[in-house]
Design a protein around this motif. Structure first.
Motif, PDB file in Angstrom:
ATOM      1  N   GLY A  13       0.823  -1.208   0.000  1.00 14.31           N
ATOM      2  CA  GLY A  13       0.000   0.000   0.000  1.00 14.31           C
ATOM      3  C   GLY A  13       0.853   1.251   0.000  1.00 14.31           C
ATOM      4  O   GLY A  13       2.014   1.236   0.422  1.00 14.31           O
ATOM      5  N   LYS A  15       0.480   4.170   1.717  1.00 14.26           N
ATOM      6  CA  LYS A  15       0.795   4.753   3.032  1.00 14.26           C
ATOM      7  C   LYS A  15       1.868   3.962   3.758  1.00 14.26           C
ATOM      8  O   LYS A  15       2.826   4.541   4.284  1.00 14.26           O
ATOM      9  CB  LYS A  15      -0.468   4.829   3.900  1.00 14.26           C
ATOM     10  CG  LYS A  15      -1.443   5.883   3.452  1.00 14.26           C
ATOM     11  CD  LYS A  15      -2.651   5.921   4.374  1.00 14.26           C
ATOM     12  CE  LYS A  15      -3.667   6.923   3.881  1.00 14.26           C
ATOM     13  NZ  LYS A  15      -4.842   6.970   4.761  1.00 14.26           N
ATOM     14  N   GLN A  16       1.725   2.657   3.815  1.00 16.16           N
ATOM     15  CA  GLN A  16       2.700   1.829   4.526  1.00 16.16           C
ATOM     16  C   GLN A  16       4.066   1.855   3.846  1.00 16.16           C
ATOM     17  O   GLN A  16       5.104   1.908   4.512  1.00 16.16           O
ATOM     18  CB  GLN A  16       2.194   0.384   4.631  1.00 16.16           C
ATOM     19  CG  GLN A  16       0.963   0.234   5.472  1.00 16.16           C
ATOM     20  CD  GLN A  16       1.186   0.652   6.914  1.00 16.16           C
ATOM     21  OE1 GLN A  16       2.246   0.459   7.473  1.00 16.16           O
ATOM     22  NE2 GLN A  16       0.176   1.246   7.518  1.00 16.16           N
ATOM     23  N   CYS A  35      -1.753   1.897 -12.138  1.00 15.97           N
ATOM     24  CA  CYS A  35      -2.392   2.684 -11.079  1.00 15.97           C
ATOM     25  C   CYS A  35      -2.410   4.156 -11.480  1.00 15.97           C
ATOM     26  O   CYS A  35      -1.684   4.577 -12.379  1.00 15.97           O
ATOM     27  CB  CYS A  35      -1.674   2.495  -9.743  1.00 15.97           C
ATOM     28  SG  CYS A  35      -0.027   3.170  -9.704  1.00 15.97           S
ATOM     29  N   GLY A  64      -0.851  -7.294  -6.329  1.00 18.55           N
ATOM     30  CA  GLY A  64      -1.610  -7.792  -5.180  1.00 18.55           C
ATOM     31  C   GLY A  64      -1.471  -9.292  -5.013  1.00 18.55           C
ATOM     32  O   GLY A  64      -1.249  -9.796  -3.912  1.00 18.55           O
ATOM     33  N   ALA A  73      -3.068  -4.081  -5.637  1.00 18.00           N
ATOM     34  CA  ALA A  73      -2.155  -3.213  -4.898  1.00 18.00           C
ATOM     35  C   ALA A  73      -1.428  -2.296  -5.876  1.00 18.00           C
ATOM     36  O   ALA A  73      -0.954  -2.742  -6.922  1.00 18.00           O
ATOM     37  CB  ALA A  73      -1.138  -4.040  -4.117  1.00 18.00           C
TER      38      ALA A  73
END
Length: 80
Positions: A13, A15-16, A35, A64, A73
């Protein structure tokens, strides 16, 4: 590289992965080509500034699946 994702220590992800790069624990970042660019623009710049290599894969679905999750993902990173 995708084969290694399922079994290595990683973050999945935007953010992570961003947190991992900021904290200096990411050895590389993987980004899906399909994306939205606005979603990954920040992490791309961060990786360039921190000299973290970026690898691109064809699709979010492929990334993903390689991460062992049931959803698409946009970004993942591998820890040092």
């Amino acid at each position: 590289m995708l084969d290694d994702l399922k079994h290595c220590k990683k973050a999945v992800g935007v953010k992570q992965s961003t947190k991992a790069v900021e904290n200096g624990v990411a050895s590389s970042v993987i980004i899906a080509r399909d994306c939205e660019q606005r979603v990954v623009r920040g992490i791309i710049e961060l990786c360039e500034n921190k000299s973290v290599p970026i690898t691109y894969v064809d699709s979010m679905k492929q990334l993903g699946k390689a991460c062992g999750i049931d959803v698409d993902a946009a970004v993942a990173c591998i820890f040092k």
